[in-house]
Motif scaffolding. Structure first.
Motif, PDB file in Angstrom:
ATOM      1  N   UNK A  14       0.837  -1.201   0.000  1.00 11.14           N
ATOM      2  CA  UNK A  14       0.000   0.000   0.000  1.00 11.14           C
ATOM      3  C   UNK A  14       0.875   1.255   0.000  1.00 11.14           C
ATOM      4  N   UNK A  15       1.954   1.224   0.757  1.00  8.66           N
ATOM      5  CA  UNK A  15       2.911   2.336   0.770  1.00  8.66           C
ATOM      6  C   UNK A  15       3.518   2.522  -0.618  1.00  8.66           C
ATOM      7  N   UNK A  16       3.845   1.405  -1.273  1.00 12.77           N
ATOM      8  CA  UNK A  16       4.392   1.447  -2.637  1.00 12.77           C
ATOM      9  C   UNK A  16       3.423   2.170  -3.576  1.00 12.77           C
ATOM     10  N   UNK A  17       2.145   1.791  -3.514  1.00 16.03           N
ATOM     11  CA  UNK A  17       1.131   2.430  -4.369  1.00 16.03           C
ATOM     12  C   UNK A  17       1.018   3.912  -4.018  1.00 16.03           C
ATOM     13  N   UNK A  18       1.055   4.227  -2.718  1.00 15.62           N
ATOM     14  CA  UNK A  18       0.993   5.624  -2.307  1.00 15.62           C
ATOM     15  C   UNK A  18       2.159   6.444  -2.847  1.00 15.62           C
ATOM     16  N   UNK A  19       3.342   5.863  -2.808  1.00 18.02           N
ATOM     17  CA  UNK A  19       4.521   6.563  -3.348  1.00 18.02           C
ATOM     18  C   UNK A  19       4.403   6.775  -4.856  1.00 18.02           C
ATOM     19  N   UNK A  20       3.913   5.769  -5.562  1.00 17.64           N
ATOM     20  CA  UNK A  20       3.696   5.910  -7.014  1.00 17.64           C
ATOM     21  C   UNK A  20       2.664   7.002  -7.272  1.00 17.64           C
ATOM     22  N   UNK A  21       1.567   6.975  -6.506  1.00 19.89           N
ATOM     23  CA  UNK A  21       0.490   7.955  -6.645  1.00 19.89           C
ATOM     24  C   UNK A  21       1.009   9.384  -6.446  1.00 19.89           C
ATOM     25  N   UNK A  22       1.860   9.579  -5.452  1.00 19.92           N
ATOM     26  CA  UNK A  22       2.367  10.913  -5.143  1.00 19.92           C
ATOM     27  C   UNK A  22       3.462  11.341  -6.111  1.00 19.92           C
ATOM     28  N   UNK A  54       1.423  12.131  -9.565  1.00 18.50           N
ATOM     29  CA  UNK A  54       1.142  13.496  -9.104  1.00 18.50           C
ATOM     30  C   UNK A  54      -0.297  13.663  -8.633  1.00 18.50           C
ATOM     31  N   UNK A  55      -0.753  12.725  -7.808  1.00 26.44           N
ATOM     32  CA  UNK A  55      -2.085  12.737  -7.188  1.00 26.44           C
ATOM     33  C   UNK A  55      -3.225  12.562  -8.197  1.00 26.44           C
ATOM     34  N   UNK A  56      -2.948  11.986  -9.353  1.00 22.25           N
ATOM     35  CA  UNK A  56      -3.977  11.764 -10.380  1.00 22.25           C
ATOM     36  C   UNK A  56      -4.392  10.289 -10.364  1.00 22.25           C
ATOM     37  N   UNK A  57      -5.531   9.989  -9.734  1.00 21.62           N
ATOM     38  CA  UNK A  57      -6.019   8.610  -9.636  1.00 21.62           C
ATOM     39  C   UNK A  57      -6.311   7.994 -11.003  1.00 21.62           C
ATOM     40  N   UNK A  58      -6.643   8.817 -11.977  1.00 25.30           N
ATOM     41  CA  UNK A  58      -6.981   8.301 -13.304  1.00 25.30           C
ATOM     42  C   UNK A  58      -5.805   7.602 -13.981  1.00 25.30           C
ATOM     43  N   UNK A  59      -4.589   7.916 -13.540  1.00 30.70           N
ATOM     44  CA  UNK A  59      -3.411   7.261 -14.129  1.00 30.70           C
ATOM     45  C   UNK A  59      -3.406   5.760 -13.846  1.00 30.70           C
ATOM     46  N   UNK A  60      -4.092   5.325 -12.770  1.00 33.83           N
ATOM     47  CA  UNK A  60      -4.164   3.899 -12.458  1.00 33.83           C
ATOM     48  C   UNK A  60      -5.070   3.147 -13.428  1.00 33.83           C
TER      49      UNK A  60
END
Length: 193
Positions: free
Chosen positions: A74-82, A86-92
């Protein structure tokens, strides 16, 4: 021992994979390697204890290491997200991304690990049938297979798997070994009670 293994693995990856660099890129890599290694250790204990009964003592640590693996993932995903998205959930869910298959595999692995984590308590065991609980817990192997697929697809360059660092190659190989050992154990005759 519960904390010793995750902390020891973190230090191993931090100092010998990213050589003490505290950059976003290196922390994303460290968290991914730590998560998949912890999951692999958690999942290999059962099959190995069947082959070497003295390892049975390690079963007491599986729950902690498995939940820690999920939290690190979950931390890994959070780091990728940030740092990358750049806080864009649509990139997932951007299917035009050439790495989308790898992203999807990683997200599915994390969802499975979330279900496994949520059902890892005694309370969940009493609310679920033993068969349902066992199926959910065994799905951890599917999560590991999806994590391996994620690793494989994300680390490709021009369709070729490129893992430059030795610890990355060892982690990838160990993860495949865990799945192979599980398959081997499944092929053995069941124990008589």
């Amino acid at each position: 021992m519960d904390l010793g293994v995750p902390i020891g693995l973190f230090l191993l990856f931090f100092f010998f994979y990213n050589f003490g660099q505290l950059t976003p890129r290196e922390m994303v890599k460290t968290s991914s390697l730590l998560s998949i290694t912890l999951l692999g250790i958690t999942l290999i204990i059962g099959p190995m204890a069947r082959l070497v009964p003295t390892l049975d003592i390690l079963k007491a640590h599986r729950k902690f290491w498995g939940i820690t693996s999920f939290l690190v993932g979950l931390t890994h995903v959070g780091l990728v997200f940030v740092y990358y998205y750049k806080f864009n959930l649509l990139k997932f869910v951007d299917i035009s991304n050439p790495k989308y298959g790898g992203i999807l595999a990683g997200v599915l692995a994390l969802i499975i690990l979330l279900l496994v984590t949520l059902t890892s308590s005694q309370k969940a065991l009493t609310k679920l049938s033993p068969q349902a609980w066992k199926i959910i817990q065994t799905a951890s192997y599917l999560a590991l297979a999806l994590a391996i697929l994620h690793f494989y697809l994300i680390e490709q360059t021009n369709g070729v798997l490129v893992i430059k660092k030795l610890l990355g190659r060892i982690t990838f190989g160990f993860s495949i070994l865990v799945i192979a050992v599980r398959i081997f154990i499944l092929m053995l005759p069941s124990k008589k009670v």
